[in-house]
Design a protein around this motif. Sequence first.
Motif, PDB file in Angstrom:
ATOM      1  N   ARG A   2       0.673   5.583  -8.367  1.00  0.00           N
ATOM      2  CA  ARG A   2       1.415   5.008  -7.217  1.00  0.00           C
ATOM      3  C   ARG A   2       1.539   3.797  -7.822  1.00  0.00           C
ATOM      4  NH1 ARG A   2      -3.029   7.505  -3.284  1.00  0.00           N
ATOM      5  NH2 ARG A   2      -3.224   9.709  -3.715  1.00  0.00           N
ATOM      6  N   HIS A  57       4.563   3.869  -9.735  1.00  0.00           N
ATOM      7  CA  HIS A  57       5.408   4.146  -8.884  1.00  0.00           C
ATOM      8  C   HIS A  57       6.462   3.468  -8.087  1.00  0.00           C
ATOM      9  CE1 HIS A  57       7.720   7.504  -6.877  1.00  0.00           C
ATOM     10  NE2 HIS A  57       7.392   6.718  -6.211  1.00  0.00           N
ATOM     11  N   ARG A  66      13.391  -1.176 -10.047  1.00  0.00           N
ATOM     12  CA  ARG A  66      15.124  -0.898  -9.622  1.00  0.00           C
ATOM     13  C   ARG A  66      15.840  -1.870  -8.653  1.00  0.00           C
ATOM     14  NH1 ARG A  66      14.984   5.275  -7.958  1.00  0.00           N
ATOM     15  NH2 ARG A  66      14.074   5.439 -10.018  1.00  0.00           N
ATOM     16  N   LEU A  67      15.279  -1.751  -7.700  1.00  0.00           N
ATOM     17  CA  LEU A  67      15.865  -2.206  -6.371  1.00  0.00           C
ATOM     18  C   LEU A  67      16.350  -4.043  -6.654  1.00  0.00           C
ATOM     19  CD1 LEU A  67      13.501  -2.111  -3.185  1.00  0.00           C
ATOM     20  CD2 LEU A  67      15.725  -1.232  -3.701  1.00  0.00           C
ATOM     21  N   ARG A  79      19.109  -2.739  -8.727  1.00  0.00           N
ATOM     22  CA  ARG A  79      20.777  -3.158  -7.540  1.00  0.00           C
ATOM     23  C   ARG A  79      21.507  -3.578  -6.895  1.00  0.00           C
ATOM     24  NH1 ARG A  79      19.596   3.139  -6.481  1.00  0.00           N
ATOM     25  NH2 ARG A  79      19.460   3.972  -8.614  1.00  0.00           N
ATOM     26  N   ASP A 127      12.203  -4.372   7.599  1.00  0.00           N
ATOM     27  CA  ASP A 127      12.855  -2.826   7.777  1.00  0.00           C
ATOM     28  C   ASP A 127      11.608  -1.923   7.615  1.00  0.00           C
ATOM     29  OD1 ASP A 127      11.673  -2.484   4.635  1.00  0.00           O
ATOM     30  OD2 ASP A 127      13.461  -2.161   3.773  1.00  0.00           O
ATOM     31  N   SER A 161       9.056  -1.097   5.954  1.00  0.00           N
ATOM     32  CA  SER A 161       8.724  -0.639   4.865  1.00  0.00           C
ATOM     33  C   SER A 161       7.021  -1.489   4.662  1.00  0.00           C
ATOM     34  CB  SER A 161       8.930  -0.963   3.359  1.00  0.00           C
ATOM     35  OG  SER A 161      10.692   0.158   3.484  1.00  0.00           O
ATOM     36  N   THR A 165      -0.260   3.926   3.452  1.00  0.00           N
ATOM     37  CA  THR A 165      -0.188   5.219   2.286  1.00  0.00           C
ATOM     38  C   THR A 165      -2.047   4.419   1.995  1.00  0.00           C
ATOM     39  OG1 THR A 165       0.416   3.162   0.781  1.00  0.00           O
ATOM     40  CG2 THR A 165       1.582   4.594   1.171  1.00  0.00           C
ATOM     41  N   PRO A 166      -2.115   5.998   1.489  1.00  0.00           N
ATOM     42  CA  PRO A 166      -3.968   5.908   0.841  1.00  0.00           C
ATOM     43  C   PRO A 166      -3.980   5.333   0.010  1.00  0.00           C
ATOM     44  CG  PRO A 166      -2.763   8.220   0.779  1.00  0.00           C
ATOM     45  CD  PRO A 166      -1.644   7.304   1.247  1.00  0.00           C
ATOM     46  N   MET A 190      13.992   2.406   5.186  1.00  0.00           N
ATOM     47  CA  MET A 190      14.599   2.829   4.225  1.00  0.00           C
ATOM     48  C   MET A 190      15.519   1.484   3.401  1.00  0.00           C
ATOM     49  SD  MET A 190      18.159   3.872   5.411  1.00  0.00           S
ATOM     50  CE  MET A 190      18.718   2.304   4.586  1.00  0.00           C
ATOM     51  N   LEU A 205      18.929   2.261  -2.165  1.00  0.00           N
ATOM     52  CA  LEU A 205      18.613   3.302  -2.984  1.00  0.00           C
ATOM     53  C   LEU A 205      20.057   4.261  -2.256  1.00  0.00           C
ATOM     54  CD1 LEU A 205      14.957   2.968  -2.627  1.00  0.00           C
ATOM     55  CD2 LEU A 205      16.831   2.194  -5.209  1.00  0.00           C
ATOM     56  N   GLU A 212      16.487   9.262  -2.882  1.00  0.00           N
ATOM     57  CA  GLU A 212      15.885   8.254  -3.635  1.00  0.00           C
ATOM     58  C   GLU A 212      14.465   7.754  -2.759  1.00  0.00           C
ATOM     59  OE1 GLU A 212      17.662   5.875  -7.750  1.00  0.00           O
ATOM     60  OE2 GLU A 212      18.560   5.324  -5.650  1.00  0.00           O
ATOM     61  N   ARG A 271      12.317  10.115  -2.405  1.00  0.00           N
ATOM     62  CA  ARG A 271      11.266  10.376  -2.879  1.00  0.00           C
ATOM     63  C   ARG A 271      10.190   9.270  -3.026  1.00  0.00           C
ATOM     64  NH1 ARG A 271      15.267  11.072  -7.395  1.00  0.00           N
ATOM     65  NH2 ARG A 271      16.187  12.679  -5.967  1.00  0.00           N
ATOM     66  N   PHE A 272      10.890   7.998  -3.603  1.00  0.00           N
ATOM     67  CA  PHE A 272      10.057   7.106  -3.081  1.00  0.00           C
ATOM     68  C   PHE A 272       8.578   7.687  -2.405  1.00  0.00           C
ATOM     69  CE2 PHE A 272       7.989   3.163  -1.346  1.00  0.00           C
ATOM     70  CZ  PHE A 272       7.056   2.084  -2.799  1.00  0.00           C
ATOM     71  N   TRP A 273       9.027   7.129  -1.564  1.00  0.00           N
ATOM     72  CA  TRP A 273       8.257   7.803   0.107  1.00  0.00           C
ATOM     73  C   TRP A 273       7.341   8.953  -0.647  1.00  0.00           C
ATOM     74  CZ3 TRP A 273       6.717   3.216   1.683  1.00  0.00           C
ATOM     75  CH2 TRP A 273       7.538   2.387   2.292  1.00  0.00           C
ATOM     76  N   GLY A 279       6.773  10.430  -3.487  1.00  0.00           N
ATOM     77  CA  GLY A 279       5.368  10.206  -4.547  1.00  0.00           C
ATOM     78  C   GLY A 279       4.036   9.208  -4.271  1.00  0.00           C
ATOM     79  N   LEU A 280       4.829   8.456  -3.038  1.00  0.00           N
ATOM     80  CA  LEU A 280       2.898   8.047  -2.594  1.00  0.00           C
ATOM     81  C   LEU A 280       1.966   8.344  -1.923  1.00  0.00           C
ATOM     82  CD1 LEU A 280       4.586   4.122  -1.227  1.00  0.00           C
ATOM     83  CD2 LEU A 280       3.351   4.700  -3.933  1.00  0.00           C
ATOM     84  N   ARG A 281       2.378   9.958  -1.535  1.00  0.00           N
ATOM     85  CA  ARG A 281       0.912  10.640  -0.714  1.00  0.00           C
ATOM     86  C   ARG A 281       0.478  11.422  -1.462  1.00  0.00           C
ATOM     87  NH1 ARG A 281       1.510   8.999   4.693  1.00  0.00           N
ATOM     88  NH2 ARG A 281      -0.117  10.614   4.383  1.00  0.00           N
ATOM     89  N   ARG A 334      11.424  12.629   6.309  1.00  0.00           N
ATOM     90  CA  ARG A 334       9.754  12.052   5.466  1.00  0.00           C
ATOM     91  C   ARG A 334       8.785  12.168   5.735  1.00  0.00           C
ATOM     92  NH1 ARG A 334       6.679   7.855   7.432  1.00  0.00           N
ATOM     93  NH2 ARG A 334       7.930   7.060   8.645  1.00  0.00           N
TER      94      ARG A 334
END
Lengths: 221, 221
Positions: free
Chosen positions: A3, A6, A13-14, A17, A77, A79, A86-87, B87, B91, B95, B98-100, B102-104, B148
């Motif tokens: 993670r 991840h 990537r952000l 971009r 936003d 996030s 997240t755990p 969001m 991305l 994407e 998939r990001f969120w 992947g954190l679970r 999500r």
Amino acid sequence: MSRFLHIARRDVRLAFRQGIGGLMAVMFFVLAVVLFPFGVGPEVNMLARISAGVIWVAALLASMLSLEQLFQADFEDGSLELLALTPMPLEVVVLAKVTAHWLTTGLPLIAAAPLLAVLLHMNTEGFTVLIVALALGTPSLSLIGAVGAALILGSRRGGVLLSLLILPLFIPVLIFGVGAVDAALAGFTVRPQLFVLGAFFLAALSLCPWAAAAALRQALE
Amino acid sequence: MTLFTGRNLVCVRGERRVFAGLDFAVDAGAALVLAGANGSGKSSLLRLMAGLLRPASGTLAWDGAATAADPDAHRARLHYVGHLDAMKPVLTVAENLRFWAGLRPGRRTGNPGDAVGPALETFGIAHLADVPGRFLSAGQKRRLTLARIVTAPAPLWLLDEPTTALDEAATASLEAAIAGHRAGGGMVVVATHTRMAVDGARVLDLSHFAVRSQGAGELGS
């Protein structure tokens, strides 16, 4: 661990971009250093003498440029809220974002530094030490900066506040970073300075994620 | 069986008590609808439940054990949907999701991306998978946020005004998702002003717990 990667991968990537966003710090770094020959005159000895200091100060300012955005965009936003939910410990999230910040600013700065050293007529004996010192110092800058970036969340004119908060904390890194290069140029041993820089990095690595995570929790309440 | 309970909760925001003496209980497969006027503390209660806010007094418990004792475990079993869509405009929809995902937790073995397609399908935005987030409308962003929570399973859904900007079709999809989630033993706590069809939901009216006199609401010095 997966993670952690991840989150770091997503931040890198952000940065890419967002187009030149990732390159902005290194472009600022190059421009700021290039200004000095114009300001102090093209005298070779003078430039060589101040080269280490100029490169370090410019690197400091450049790495601070993008720090303001480290948590700001995620905070605005929503996030950051979800990352805090997240755990996994928020400290790991901070560390992942700091890693991404260093990869997108610290690393390009190190790559550009030798070029600027040539421009300022630095003696070639200082090159290796300059790169090693920057490699040890810039991660500390990202880590210390993360605490400031977390503290300014939600405040207006955060960028100015951020520089007031963290520039004083960058001074020790600056002193020993420049000291290492100057020692190498003068033919002395550089190990003490590099060890101190390494110690700063380890101290920042063990303290800053906790401090930044605490500030983030405060901001999210 | 009563899984998720809150006892005698007091919420303080900006030195003002929003509500006091609030109890709630949610059973497996049950739904709780939070009602009340603006400012009655619906969002604050959801943030308390998520662990983003700490109650001034009172306890939250999961299966009898206080959630504050193991926040990581608590965060692993909940999904929170707030007012913001979290969001990233640069991305793509897939994407972002998939990001969120992947954190679970869970799905550690499988590829977290596997669930992305069906989740987008659920809310009718599968055709937008490769579109960057900045081109989405407000309703489409909302659908992405809701996608999500169906991507990775978690027993507790905390939804704060989930129908904002949603059209009728998407609201129906959400109602179906909630019904499916509850059929599998999941729990839903939802704050909403619009009419949502949530079968057999208990309604918790927060205006009953409002602190009426401002004098009593002030913190002692």
